[in-house]
Design an enzyme around this catalytic site. Structure first.
Site, mmCIF file in Angstrom:
data_model
loop_
_atom_site.group_PDB
_atom_site.id
_atom_site.type_symbol
_atom_site.label_atom_id
_atom_site.label_comp_id
_atom_site.label_asym_id
_atom_site.label_seq_id
_atom_site.Cartn_x
_atom_site.Cartn_y
_atom_site.Cartn_z
ATOM 1 C CD GLU A 263 -1.799 2.198 1.881
ATOM 2 O OE1 GLU A 263 -1.513 3.178 1.166
ATOM 3 O OE2 GLU A 263 -1.845 2.230 3.115
ATOM 4 C CB CYS A 297 -0.884 7.219 1.576
ATOM 5 S SG CYS A 297 -2.090 6.273 2.446
#
Ligand code: UN1
Length: 510
Positions: A263, A297
């Site tokens: 991720e 993120c």
């Protein structure tokens, strides 16, 4: 509560071992990590990094623990995770404050992060009774076919500085109910958060007689991460962080044909349509762009705005940015805290320079704040620049509060810009028009792992699968059926007849 009491409550001393197999903290010869707070620049405490010998010891202990843990019934494992959720509830304020002080996000967001941990524990408890496969009809008479999921083994978890505790728990809570054991390497920028978590869960593990090795902590820089990635004893490595890190970890794991779960970076955009409710759009963009000082993120990095509302959006943004308070994140009056360290400040300044050099126009100027309250040197002003989507700097993920404004004319053009980056984590469209909403969500729409409507790009709930496509790495953590990657899948065919018919009707008689 002041920070001294917080450290005491969470069992953090001035100098700490960074290597643990559960209740045992191992002495090592690893380098000394000094954890400075970006809030005031002060040294909080030190942590001794893991060395090769202690790493081997951790893996060995975790391997032994797996042999026992995998045989504990899943709902019983769930019961332990339920109690971890309770322990986190009791320590929510203290842990939230440590997250805020060590990482620099606002106290509210620190609490939010602990809430994500509590939520994933609740999710995992329910899951512990639902780790089910399918049954199929066999093509052969008197045969039965089904699939089942078994515990996988050791799960390596590499987490980033920006979510020092929540991302670990997304992996660990799921892995534990799945019957796996965990070895966690947090970011070397926030090692104390890992020690606090280990102390909290250790009390629960002790009470329940959970074997030593089910939850392990290792600390250090990328070298320690490489040991984890290279270890053949660790079938799954879940890594959250930069694309650069993911490429290194992913390649190492794949070289030994292990399972990587990645991720990585995002370059997330909100499309603001001419049909948007602009109040929602501005609020969503604001939290998305400046929340966590632009270090999620899922941070909104690009705002793709329809030409008809462009001038209006610009004006509203300028006003909203003018009201932002930047300062100590533990003070609830402030909206924006510091960046993680001076290196991040340098990255922010370099990006601003690149923006103007590449032809961008500043709408809200950036800069580093100096003077009282800003002694750590890590506080920066959130900035906005008008750019073109294909500027090299816009194509990059800069982990800082810089928002890029891009103008569009047609929905197709907006979606093309939205998808026109290498990363594919989160995306959003602000609209009240059903046709363009459906287009955005269709197969020809957003190419990201997350696509929201009338919600910003950040702040996902744990119940959905979290992750994205392209350079974001393709992995999915947290909710939905993400648990499947933490288990090994087995197809079983059982013959309860007295002959042996072969599949595909093959004859093999002797
Ligand atoms: C991250 O930045 O790595 O969706 C995780 C969000 C948070 C998680 C972000 N729930 O913004």
């Amino acid at each position: 509560m002041d920070i001294k009491n917080v450290l005491k409550e969470l069992g953090i001393r001035n100098s700490n071992s960074g290597t643990s197999t559960g209740s045992k903290w191992i002495k090592t010869k690893g380098q000394l990590i000094k954890s400075y707070s970006p809030v005031d620049g002060k040294l909080i405490a030190t942590v001794q990094a893991t060395d090769q010998k202690s790493f081997d010891k951790v893996v060995e202990t975790s391997r032994k623990a797996f042999e026992q843990w995998r045989l504990v019934p899943a709902p019983k494992r769930g019961e332990v995770v339920r109690q971890i959720g309770e322990a986190l509830r009791a320590r929510k304020e203290a842990l939230g404050m440590l997250v805020s002080y060590e990482m620099g996000k606002s106290y509210q967001e620190g609490l939010g992060e602990v809430q994500e941990m509590i939520d994933i524990c609740d999710f995992a408890v329910g899951l512990s009774r639902q780790l089910h496969g399918l049954t199929m009809h066999s093509e052969r008479p008197l045969h039965r076919m089904y699939e089942q999921y078994h515990p996988l083994g050791l799960v390596g978890i590499i987490s980033a500085f920006n979510f020092p505790v929540a991302v670990w728990s997304w992996n660990a809570a799921i892995a534990w109910v799945c019957g796996d054991t965990c070895v966690w390497k947090p970011s070397e920028k926030v090692p104390l958060c890992s020690i606090a978590c280990q102390n909290i869960i250790n009390e629960v593990f002790k009470k329940n007689g959970v074997p030593e090795g089910v939850s392990c902590i290792i600390n250090g820089d990328y070298r320690v991460g490489q040991w984890l990635a290279a270890s053949e004893d660790i079938p799954l490595v879940s890594a959250t962080g930069s694309v650069r890190m993911g490429k290194a970890v992913g390649t190492t794991v794949m070289q030994r044909l292990g399972r990587p779960l990645l991720e990585l970076g995002g370059n997330n955009a909100i499309i603001v349509s001419e049909h948007a409710n602009l109040d929602i759009a501005i609020r969503g963009a604001l939290f998305g762009a400046v929340g966590t000082a632009g270090q999620r993120c899922t941070t909104t990095r690009r705002l793709i705005v329809h030409e008809k509302v462009y001038a209006n959006v610009k004006e509203k943004l300028r006003k909203a940015y003018g009201q932002l308070r930047i300062g100590n994140p533990l003070d609830p009056k402030n909206h924006v805290g510091p960046l993680i360290d001076k290196l991040a400040v340098q990255g922010y300044l370099n990006a601003l320079k690149a923006v103007t050099k590449q032809g961008g126009k500043m709408l809200v100027e950036g800069g580093v704040l100096k003077g009282k309250g800003y002694e750590s040197g890590c506080y920066v002003k959130p900035a906005i620049a008008e750019v073109k989507n294909d500027f090299p700097i816009v194509q990059q993920e800069t982990f800082a509060p810089i928002l890029y404004l891009i103008k569009y004319r047609t929905v197709d053009e907006a979606i093309r810009y939205q998808n026109g980056v290498k990363q594919g984590l989160s995306s959003a469209m602000m609209t009240t028009n059903m046709m363009e909403m459906e287009k955005f969500l269709s197969a020809a729409g957003s190419d990201c792992g997350i696509a929201n409507v009338n919600i910003g790009t950040s702040g996902a709930e744990i119940g959905g699968a979290f992750g994205g496509e392209k350079e974001t790495g393709g992995g999915r953590e947290s909710g939905s059926d993400s648990w499947k990657i933490y288990m090994r899948r087995q197809t079983n065919t059982i013959n309860y007849g007295t002959s042996l018919p072969l599949a595909q009707g093959i004859k093999f008689d002797v």
